[in-house]
Design a protein around this motif. Structure first.
Motif, PDB file in Angstrom:
ATOM      1  N   PHE A   7       8.119  -5.819   1.359  1.00 30.67           N
ATOM      2  CA  PHE A   7       7.673  -4.666   1.282  1.00 30.67           C
ATOM      3  C   PHE A   7       7.276  -3.797   0.600  1.00 30.67           C
ATOM      4  CE2 PHE A   7       6.939  -6.025   5.810  1.00 30.67           C
ATOM      5  CZ  PHE A   7       5.695  -5.308   6.334  1.00 30.67           C
ATOM      6  N   ARG A   8       6.424  -2.352   0.028  1.00 27.40           N
ATOM      7  CA  ARG A   8       7.335  -1.400  -0.966  1.00 27.40           C
ATOM      8  C   ARG A   8       8.158  -0.502  -0.377  1.00 27.40           C
ATOM      9  NH1 ARG A   8       2.805  -0.978  -5.736  1.00 27.40           N
ATOM     10  NH2 ARG A   8       2.165  -3.090  -5.052  1.00 27.40           N
ATOM     11  N   ASP A   9       7.694   0.021   0.686  1.00 24.18           N
ATOM     12  CA  ASP A   9       9.020   0.705   1.738  1.00 24.18           C
ATOM     13  C   ASP A   9       9.678   0.187   2.364  1.00 24.18           C
ATOM     14  OD1 ASP A   9       9.723   2.242   3.249  1.00 24.18           O
ATOM     15  OD2 ASP A   9       7.620   3.732   4.077  1.00 24.18           O
ATOM     16  N   GLU A  10      11.241   0.742   2.071  1.00 22.09           N
ATOM     17  CA  GLU A  10      11.885   0.123   3.039  1.00 22.09           C
ATOM     18  C   GLU A  10      11.775   0.121   5.136  1.00 22.09           C
ATOM     19  OE1 GLU A  10      15.997  -0.217   2.056  1.00 22.09           O
ATOM     20  OE2 GLU A  10      15.372  -0.551  -0.164  1.00 22.09           O
ATOM     21  N   ALA A  11      10.964   1.080   5.135  1.00 24.04           N
ATOM     22  CA  ALA A  11      11.433   1.792   5.952  1.00 24.04           C
ATOM     23  C   ALA A  11       9.632   0.994   7.116  1.00 24.04           C
ATOM     24  CB  ALA A  11      10.676   3.463   6.478  1.00 24.04           C
ATOM     25  N   VAL A  22      -6.499  -1.801   8.924  1.00 27.27           N
ATOM     26  CA  VAL A  22      -6.424  -2.521   7.720  1.00 27.27           C
ATOM     27  C   VAL A  22      -7.553  -1.761   7.117  1.00 27.27           C
ATOM     28  CG1 VAL A  22      -5.913  -3.976   5.960  1.00 27.27           C
ATOM     29  CG2 VAL A  22      -5.290  -4.740   7.712  1.00 27.27           C
ATOM     30  N   GLU A  23      -7.482  -0.882   6.062  1.00 26.70           N
ATOM     31  CA  GLU A  23      -8.511   0.129   5.135  1.00 26.70           C
ATOM     32  C   GLU A  23      -8.153  -0.774   3.747  1.00 26.70           C
ATOM     33  OE1 GLU A  23     -10.661   2.132   5.679  1.00 26.70           O
ATOM     34  OE2 GLU A  23      -9.523   2.071   8.157  1.00 26.70           O
ATOM     35  N   ALA A  24      -9.021  -1.094   3.157  1.00 28.85           N
ATOM     36  CA  ALA A  24      -9.377  -1.353   1.680  1.00 28.85           C
ATOM     37  C   ALA A  24     -10.067  -0.484   1.366  1.00 28.85           C
ATOM     38  CB  ALA A  24      -9.710  -3.047   1.560  1.00 28.85           C
ATOM     39  N   GLU A  25     -10.166  -1.005   0.046  1.00 26.08           N
ATOM     40  CA  GLU A  25     -10.971   0.045  -1.331  1.00 26.08           C
ATOM     41  C   GLU A  25     -12.029   0.411  -1.204  1.00 26.08           C
ATOM     42  OE1 GLU A  25     -10.320  -1.732  -4.936  1.00 26.08           O
ATOM     43  OE2 GLU A  25      -7.768   0.157  -5.235  1.00 26.08           O
ATOM     44  N   ASP A  26     -12.753  -0.330   0.037  1.00 24.51           N
ATOM     45  CA  ASP A  26     -14.362   0.342   0.276  1.00 24.51           C
ATOM     46  C   ASP A  26     -13.981  -0.022   1.225  1.00 24.51           C
ATOM     47  OD1 ASP A  26     -13.711  -2.562   0.295  1.00 24.51           O
ATOM     48  OD2 ASP A  26     -15.581  -3.183  -0.766  1.00 24.51           O
ATOM     49  N   GLY A  27     -13.265   0.114   2.330  1.00 24.96           N
ATOM     50  CA  GLY A  27     -13.431   0.292   4.411  1.00 24.96           C
ATOM     51  C   GLY A  27     -12.625  -0.479   5.093  1.00 24.96           C
ATOM     52  N   LYS A  28     -12.907  -1.091   6.217  1.00 23.86           N
ATOM     53  CA  LYS A  28     -11.976  -1.206   6.492  1.00 23.86           C
ATOM     54  C   LYS A  28     -12.428  -3.188   6.509  1.00 23.86           C
ATOM     55  CE  LYS A  28     -12.184  -2.397  11.967  1.00 23.86           C
ATOM     56  NZ  LYS A  28     -12.241  -2.099  13.257  1.00 23.86           N
ATOM     57  N   ALA A  29     -11.185  -3.433   6.756  1.00 21.19           N
ATOM     58  CA  ALA A  29     -11.081  -5.392   6.424  1.00 21.19           C
ATOM     59  C   ALA A  29     -10.728  -5.785   7.115  1.00 21.19           C
ATOM     60  CB  ALA A  29     -10.081  -5.837   4.704  1.00 21.19           C
ATOM     61  N   GLY A  30     -10.350  -5.121   8.631  1.00 22.03           N
ATOM     62  CA  GLY A  30      -9.906  -6.147   9.811  1.00 22.03           C
ATOM     63  C   GLY A  30      -8.696  -5.013  10.248  1.00 22.03           C
ATOM     64  N   LYS A  31      -7.760  -5.689  11.318  1.00 22.28           N
ATOM     65  CA  LYS A  31      -6.526  -5.160  12.458  1.00 22.28           C
ATOM     66  C   LYS A  31      -5.433  -6.045  11.785  1.00 22.28           C
ATOM     67  CE  LYS A  31      -8.883  -2.122  15.668  1.00 22.28           C
ATOM     68  NZ  LYS A  31      -8.263  -0.536  15.325  1.00 22.28           N
ATOM     69  N   VAL A  32      -4.454  -5.786  12.067  1.00 13.91           N
ATOM     70  CA  VAL A  32      -2.912  -6.250  11.991  1.00 13.91           C
ATOM     71  C   VAL A  32      -2.887  -6.591  13.218  1.00 13.91           C
ATOM     72  CG1 VAL A  32      -0.624  -6.165  11.400  1.00 13.91           C
ATOM     73  CG2 VAL A  32      -2.205  -4.476  10.668  1.00 13.91           C
ATOM     74  N   ASP A  33      -2.477  -8.481  13.242  1.00 11.33           N
ATOM     75  CA  ASP A  33      -2.428  -9.356  14.344  1.00 11.33           C
ATOM     76  C   ASP A  33      -1.382  -9.279  14.216  1.00 11.33           C
ATOM     77  OD1 ASP A  33      -4.175 -10.806  16.539  1.00 11.33           O
ATOM     78  OD2 ASP A  33      -3.084 -12.350  15.409  1.00 11.33           O
ATOM     79  N   LEU A  62       1.170  -6.462  -0.648  1.00 12.14           N
ATOM     80  CA  LEU A  62       0.047  -5.599  -1.038  1.00 12.14           C
ATOM     81  C   LEU A  62      -0.647  -3.895  -0.212  1.00 12.14           C
ATOM     82  CD1 LEU A  62      -1.950  -8.967  -1.778  1.00 12.14           C
ATOM     83  CD2 LEU A  62      -1.502  -7.887  -3.707  1.00 12.14           C
ATOM     84  N   VAL A  63       0.564  -4.347   0.924  1.00 12.52           N
ATOM     85  CA  VAL A  63       0.247  -2.933   1.564  1.00 12.52           C
ATOM     86  C   VAL A  63       0.607  -1.600   0.417  1.00 12.52           C
ATOM     87  CG1 VAL A  63       0.632  -2.311   3.337  1.00 12.52           C
ATOM     88  CG2 VAL A  63       0.328  -4.512   3.438  1.00 12.52           C
ATOM     89  N   ARG A  74      -3.162   0.501   5.285  1.00  9.73           N
ATOM     90  CA  ARG A  74      -4.042   0.982   3.606  1.00  9.73           C
ATOM     91  C   ARG A  74      -3.422   0.267   1.897  1.00  9.73           C
ATOM     92  NH1 ARG A  74      -4.277   3.782  -1.240  1.00  9.73           N
ATOM     93  NH2 ARG A  74      -1.803   4.868  -0.762  1.00  9.73           N
ATOM     94  N   VAL A  75      -4.520  -1.013   1.977  1.00  8.99           N
ATOM     95  CA  VAL A  75      -4.564  -2.095   0.656  1.00  8.99           C
ATOM     96  C   VAL A  75      -4.628  -1.701  -0.145  1.00  8.99           C
ATOM     97  CG1 VAL A  75      -3.661  -3.785   2.083  1.00  8.99           C
ATOM     98  CG2 VAL A  75      -5.956  -3.963   2.036  1.00  8.99           C
ATOM     99  N   ARG A  76      -4.946  -2.340  -1.720  1.00 10.56           N
ATOM    100  CA  ARG A  76      -5.564  -2.099  -2.634  1.00 10.56           C
ATOM    101  C   ARG A  76      -6.312  -3.193  -3.068  1.00 10.56           C
ATOM    102  NH1 ARG A  76      -3.229  -0.303  -8.579  1.00 10.56           N
ATOM    103  NH2 ARG A  76      -5.027   0.462  -9.354  1.00 10.56           N
TER     104      ARG A  76
END
Length: 117
Positions: A7-11, A22-33, A62-63, A74-76
């Motif tokens: 993860f980019r953020d240690e927190a 899970v928000e992609a650049e063009d909308g909702k991509a799913g949910k974290v399972d 990628l987060v 949010r993912v890019r």
């Protein structure tokens, strides 16, 4: 891009993100399972929905952002980048070959996104 499996953020390890959107650049991509914070193999498992319950593994690198207030990650990436990833099988092997397939898929996706910016 740094380490794809951290993860980019240690927190991030302090946040229970199961159920987050899970928000992609063009909308909702799913949910974290599921989410793993294991050193060297941090990732989230995304349920992309659909009739057959398609799940994919997303390397933690990628987060882009985790927002506990809106319960979103949010993912890019595009929605199709996420949904077209190699399918995650919780009972299948999570070996180096599988991780390499996942990394290869997203390496192409992130290269394409960087070209779009």
């Amino acid at each position: 891009m740094g380490d794809m499996w951290s993860f980019r953020d240690e927190a991030a390890g302090d946040i229970d993100m199961i159920g987050f959107t899970v928000e992609a650049e063009d909308g909702k991509a799913g949910k974290v399972d599921e989410a793993s914070h294991a050193v060297g193999s941090c990732c989230i498992v995304v349920d992309t929905g659909g009739l057959r319950g398609h799940k994919v593994l997303l390397p933690a690198g990628l987060v882009e952002e985790i927002d506990p207030s809106s319960e979103s990650v949010r993912v890019r990436l595009s929605k199709s980048d996420v949904k077209d990833a190699p399918e995650y099988d919780p009972f299948g092997p999570q070996d180096d070959e599988y991780r390499a397939r996942v990394a290869s898929h997203f390496a192409g996706a992130t290269t394409g996104n960087e070209a779009r910016t």
